[in-house]
Design an enzyme around this catalytic site. Structure first.
Site, short mmCIF file in Angstrom:
data_model
loop_
_atom_site.label_atom_id
_atom_site.label_comp_id
_atom_site.label_asym_id
_atom_site.label_seq_id
_atom_site.Cartn_x
_atom_site.Cartn_y
_atom_site.Cartn_z
N GLU A 1 0.83 -1.20 0.00
CA GLU A 1 0.00 0.00 0.00
C GLU A 1 0.87 1.26 0.00
O GLU A 1 0.58 2.22 0.70
CB GLU A 1 -0.94 0.01 1.22
CG GLU A 1 -1.83 -1.19 1.27
CD GLU A 1 -2.80 -1.19 2.46
OE1 GLU A 1 -3.97 -1.48 2.24
OE2 GLU A 1 -2.38 -0.90 3.59
N GLU B 1 -12.31 -3.72 12.43
CA GLU B 1 -12.21 -2.71 11.37
C GLU B 1 -13.36 -2.76 10.37
O GLU B 1 -13.95 -1.73 10.06
CB GLU B 1 -10.87 -2.90 10.64
CG GLU B 1 -10.70 -1.98 9.44
CD GLU B 1 -9.36 -2.14 8.76
OE1 GLU B 1 -8.50 -2.90 9.23
OE2 GLU B 1 -9.16 -1.45 7.73
N ASP C 1 -8.58 -8.86 3.05
CA ASP C 1 -8.32 -7.96 4.17
C ASP C 1 -9.39 -8.05 5.25
O ASP C 1 -10.26 -7.18 5.33
CB ASP C 1 -8.25 -6.52 3.63
CG ASP C 1 -7.58 -5.57 4.62
OD1 ASP C 1 -6.97 -6.06 5.58
OD2 ASP C 1 -7.68 -4.35 4.43
#
Ligand SMILES: *[C@@H]1O[C@H](CO)[C@@H](O)[C@H](O)[C@H]1NC(C)=O
Ligand SMILES: *[C@@H]1O[C@H](CO)[C@@H](O)[C@H](O)[C@H]1NC(C)=O
Ligand SMILES: *[C@@H]1O[C@H](CO)[C@@H](O)[C@H](O)[C@H]1NC(C)=O
Ligand SMILES: *[C@@H]1O[C@H](CO)[C@@H](O)[C@H](O)[C@H]1NC(C)=O
Ligand SMILES: *[C@@H]1O[C@H](CO)[C@@H](O)[C@H](O)[C@H]1NC(C)=O
Ligand SMILES: *[C@@H]1O[C@H](CO)[C@@H](O)[C@H](O)[C@H]1NC(C)=O
Ligand SMILES: *[C@@H]1O[C@H](CO)[C@@H](O)[C@H](O)[C@H]1NC(C)=O
Ligand SMILES: *[C@@H]1O[C@H](CO)[C@@H](O)[C@H](O)[C@H]1NC(C)=O
Ligand SMILES: *[C@@H]1O[C@H](CO)[C@@H](O)[C@H](O)[C@H]1NC(C)=O
Ligand SMILES: *[C@@H]1O[C@H](CO)[C@@H](O)[C@H](O)[C@H]1NC(C)=O
Ligand SMILES: *[C@@H]1O[C@H](CO)[C@@H](O)[C@H](O)[C@H]1NC(C)=O
Ligand SMILES: *[C@@H]1O[C@H](CO)[C@@H](O)[C@H](O)[C@H]1NC(C)=O
Length: 837
Positions: free
Chosen positions: A296, A403, A375
């Site tokens: 990323e 998350e 993810d």
């Protein structure tokens, strides 16, 4: 009230506020009628301040005093009958000449013997002895006075936590307040909370914490901060918890003034050698490094055309002399894929990068692999990388931080999700190869391995912002010790320790928690199409549109007729071929792919028939209704516990359950509006797009309010909301009720934006029946990542129960804008008993 308190808490002087700070280590007095034969004294065989054995002695003293009211003396020598003796096997042998334990213990393991009032707790090392003391206390706190005698050892040596705390005190994906470690670029001076955290962690046998975010800031390892993290290590040490650090790969340039961070450059190697030396000079028991590189946009070895193994081994070499290890993350995907390419797939990246390097990593490197290939989604297949590194140490990365799973504002008990991965059999070389046996090192005979969980505890008294979310942290530790432990039994231990022994309390929390992940999956993204959060913004609420037409590679490829990623070898991205043959074959074929991963592996029409006998689209409709209903039922379940637990925690959890119930409906409707709209296929049960009990705000008579087209459209009922004409004025929305007279729950869906606290009143025939302020995100009452827009994150419901309504009544809502928040309203719903909509 006082009398009742006295009855339940006979040792009133010791009762601490039930704010959650003590978590599962409350040592609350047992209800009357629990009488144990207790030791009459404690012998802790090491009295040095920093020794975990010394800590164990004090913890036993504190625990027994809390639970039973007896204060036992502690000594470090002697052999009193009916005492609790704690120490290492070696210390015991030294003190008493012989030991009852012979070769049963591995590193960190312990032996526990309880025979009435005679208790022996012996660790392979001091940390193990402390674990044993916590185990004994856990039994006592649960009213378990059995005589026992057993040895227990960890499944794997690495049982770590990753904190994503930043040097400025913020926490990446932090939903429970700011960092307990850092503020303003430094380590905080008051490390009381850090020590309390270490105590919780040692009780669940976590042995190290990487304290800073994986997107590391090079300032963490400047001389001042090395001293600072040294102080954290000092407060961890008495609990047997080691400290680790995340590294910024480019530090040689940023901190060391070098012109390169090439891992093969001698200056770079010398830089890291020097840093490592400085760290070990301050922290002799430093655990190791965590590295996120080439991921990323972070710097890494690929920048210099070096391999990821070159990058990992750089650190492995410099840390090896000190006994440290390197956790190197497999979350590498720098080339952003193009959705126009049917065969492009971010899910392929980990195996593509790491499989060719198998065997090239040093022995003190562990590749840390997220449980699924994308993810932390609500459902993913096990990462195929677990089957592709036979000569490399591996660890699994889990997330206690929710998350993508409701950010601790939705109850989601995670162990059942984790177990789908750990219990998955990869069939490497056609042999039983459970993920749990791969990561412990057992399957491929690796010397190192284990797990890391991302945990977002913060300064909030509740640690995670939510009392119930703490079961995930507790369970992580328990599972990391033994991946075959039963999720439900762990939960029940946690519940007894956290809320007491009342059977209704235990049964209710068990029922809610065990139903919670399936419910969340049902109302978010199911059939393996990922969670369907907004992946470009908050990761909190629904926004299925954000998955496609982006470079992030989390595509669903949904169009008017079909949906899903074709990950087959025969016609798709080839991902299924990254698994060993037996598993690859199963996922290659629609017929043998389980329904719950169908859209992960296959691109199909909405009318594709599932094994359940429903079409894909009808499954969406039914599952979302079912999931939202389950979440709504949690409210009454929790309410049934009133009076059975303390009011402070009762009210706190109730607030969150009410929020979840409303937000689950937002989720359900957003996702279904979206797929109903794109597919044009009606709901066989006639629910989607049909809400007979709702009154759309935009259909009411408006004064000072105007219509507002919400984006994404699916986040508002009928795509439209109303907002005040300016963000400092008042608006009213009025309607004459055309409902059969009766008693209804009156709910109002509104949007609670960050940056304003609008106030609202609800009037029935000019008489106020309720009011509220839209401030839950501004005052951090929920803690999730807030939104400044009208969308699926800010959409919120408030309910006024049991309102008597007559046909012809006038209902009026008055909204006063505040800040940037123009008192936004979506709809009103009048719910007859038993209706959820
Ligand atoms: C007692 O604890 C101290 C501090 O941890 C340690 O240095 C020492 O080696 C321990 N003593 C024994 C006999 O294990
Ligand atoms: C437990 O203690 C009693 C004496 O209090 C002793 O007779 C018995 O053998 C002990 N049991 C074990 C299993 O050590
Ligand atoms: C008591 O604790 C022991 C040791 O952890 C355990 O094996 C046993 O099942 C527990 N008994 C009950 C009734 O929970
Ligand atoms: C790193 O930390 C320093 C000190 O807190 C801060 O000024 C800087 O902005 C941080 N850098 C990044 C990239 O976060
Ligand atoms: C340190 O923090 C603890 C826990 O938050 C608090 O109780 C204590 O008062 C603080 N100590 C100082 C000196 O500020
Ligand atoms: C790097 O350069 C900065 C500013 O020029 C200086 O303050 C610092 O001491 C240098 N650091 C090293 C390790 O040479
Ligand atoms: C890495 O390789 C590419 C392609 O071979 C080349 O263009 C680039 O200059 C190289 N980068 C470095 C830092 O050597
Ligand atoms: C095969 O892939 C093409 C895209 O290359 C896609 O349009 C087609 O639907 C796929 N066929 C099947 C049977 O999935
Ligand atoms: C899928 O839908 C498309 C468009 O409606 C249709 O042409 C095609 O035949 C369907 N395929 C299957 C396998 O049903
Ligand atoms: C009121 O509801 C009834 C029955 O549901 C319906 O027939 C009627 O048209 C409605 N009246 C108004 C003014 O909407
Ligand atoms: C803890 O968080 C809750 C909600 O997230 C908030 O209401 C409360 O004020 C916080 N308390 C502390 C002490 O930070
Ligand atoms: C009203 O909203 C605008 C932007 O939408 C903002 O710039 C302004 O500060 C807001 N007014 C107040 C009083 O907050």
């Amino acid at each position: 009230m006082m009398l009742k308190l006295l009855h339940y808490f006979p040792f009133i002087g010791l009762v601490v506020a039930e704010n959650g700070l003590q978590a599962w280590l409350r040592y609350a007095p047992l209800p009357q009628g629990h009488n144990a034969r207790l030791p009459s004294s404690i012998i802790a065989l090491n009295s040095s301040t920093n020794s975990p054995v010394n800590t164990a002695g004090q913890e036993l003293q504190k625990g027994i005093q809390g639970i039973f009211g007896n204060r036992l003396s502690i000594s470090s020598i002697g052999k009193a009958p009916s005492s609790a003796v704690i120490g290492t096997v070696a210390q015991f042998q030294e003190a008493f000449g012989s030991s009852p334990v012979h070769n049963q213990l591995e590193e960190d393991g312990f032996w526990l013997s309880v025979n009435g009032s005679t208790v022996q707790i012996l660790g392979q090392n001091e940390r193990g002895a402390l674990y044993g003391a916590f185990e004994y206390l856990s039994m006592l706190a649960q009213g378990n006075f059995s005589n026992v005698e057993y040895a227990t050892n960890p499944a794997a040596p690495v049982r770590w936590i990753n904190s994503w705390d930043n040097m400025d005190g913020s926490i990446t994906r932090g939903f429970g307040g700011n960092s307990i470690f850092f503020a303003d670029g430094h380590v905080v001076s008051n490390l009381t909370r850090a020590a309390e955290y270490a105590r919780l962690l040692s009780s669940i046998r976590v042995n190290a914490v990487v304290v800073n975010d994986v997107n590391a800031n090079f300032t963490t390892i400047n001389p001042e901060n090395i001293q600072g993290v040294g102080r954290i290590a000092d407060v961890f040490r008495p609990y047997g918890v080691q400290l680790g650090l995340s590294l910024d790969f480019a530090s040689p340039m940023e901190l060391g003034n070098l012109s390169t961070y090439d891992p093969l450059d001698p200056g770079v190697i010398a830089f890291w050698g020097d840093i490592t030396q400085q760290i070990y000079a301050r922290i002799p028991d430093f655990a190791g490094y965590l590295v996120k590189a080439d991921s990323e946009g972070t710097p890494g070895p690929l920048v210099y055309n070096r391999t990821l193994a070159d990058g990992a081994n750089l650190f492995a070499n410099v840390i090896k002399p000190f006994g440290g290890i390197v956790m190197y993350r497999a979350f590498v995907y720098n080339q952003l894929p193009d959705e126009g390419d049917w065969k492009a797939d971010r899910a392929n990246a980990a195996v593509d990068f790491f499989h060719p390097l198998d065997g090239q990593f040093d022995d003190n490197v562990i590749i840390q692999i997220k449980y699924g290939p994308i993810d932390f989604q609500v459902r993913e297949p096990a990462s195929p990388l677990f089957a592709n590194l036979l000569e490399t140490n591996t660890a699994i990365e889990l997330q206690v931080a929710q998350e993508y799973l409701g950010q601790q504002c939705h109850l989601v008990y995670l162990p059942p999700l984790w177990r789908t991965i750990l219990d998955f059999d990869l069939r490497v070389q056609n042999q039983s190869s459970f993920v749990r046996d791969v990561i412990t090192g057992e399957r491929f005979k690796r010397p190192l391995g284990g797990s890391a969980a991302v945990v977002n505890v913060g300064l909030n008294d509740t640690w995670l912002g939510s009392h119930l979310a703490m079961s995930n942290l507790y369970a992580y530790g328990r599972l990391a010790w033994d991946w075959t432990s039963d999720s439900e039994m762990i939960l029940q231990d946690w519940t007894r320790l956290t809320f007491g022994l009342d059977k209704t309390v235990i049964d209710t929390i068990t029922q809610m928690s065990m139903a919670s992940w399936p419910a969340y999956e049902n109302y978010s993204g199911n059939l393996g199409e990922q969670t369907l959060n907004d992946i470009l913004y908050t990761h909190f609420g629904p926004n299925p549109q954000t998955l496609d037409n982006t470079v992030w590679g989390q595509w669903t490829r949904a169009d008017h007729a079909s949906i899903g990623m074709d990950r087959t070898v025969s016609n798709g991205t080839g991902f299924s071929g990254q698994y060993p043959p037996e598993v690859a074959e199963m996922f290659e074929d629609i017929e043998t792919t389980p329904d719950n991963l169908l859209l992960w592996f296959h691109h199909v029409n909405y009318t594709q028939m599932l094994k359940s006998g429903k079409t894909v689209i009808q499954h969406f409709y039914d599952a979302h209704y079912e999931g939202a209903e389950t979440a709504n039922n949690f409210v009454a379940m929790w309410q049934s516990l009133k009076g059975k637990i303390d009011d402070e925690r009762f009210e706190d959890v109730l607030f969150r359950q009410v929020f979840q119930a409303g937000h689950a409906i937002v989720w359900r409707d957003s996702i279904l509006n979206f797929y109903h709209n794109i597919s044009g296929i009606p709901d066989g049960a006639g629910r989607v797009g049909h809400h007979p009990f709702r009154i759309e705000a935009e259909s009411m008579e408006l004064s000072g309010y105007q219509r507002y087209v919400v984006s994404p459209f699916e986040a508002a009922s009928n795509a439209i909301a109303i907002v005040t004409l300016t963000n400092s004025t008042t608006g009213t929305a009025t309607t004459v009720l055309n409902f059969t007279s009766g008693v209804y729950d009156l709910a109002v869906n509104y949007f609670d934006l960050y940056g304003g606290n609008s106030s609202y009143q609800v009037l029935l025939n000019q008489k106020m029946i309720g009011q509220w302020v839209g401030n839950i995100v501004d005052i951090g009452k929920l803690g999730h990542t807030p939104s400044i827009y009208l969308d699926g994150h800010s959409a919120t419901r408030i309910t006024f129960p049991q309102v008597p309504i007559k046909k012809g009544d006038t209902l009026k809502i008055v909204g006063q804008a505040n800040g940037v928040e123009p008192a936004p309203l979506d709809y009103v719903v009048l719910l007859p008993a038993g209706v959820i909509d």
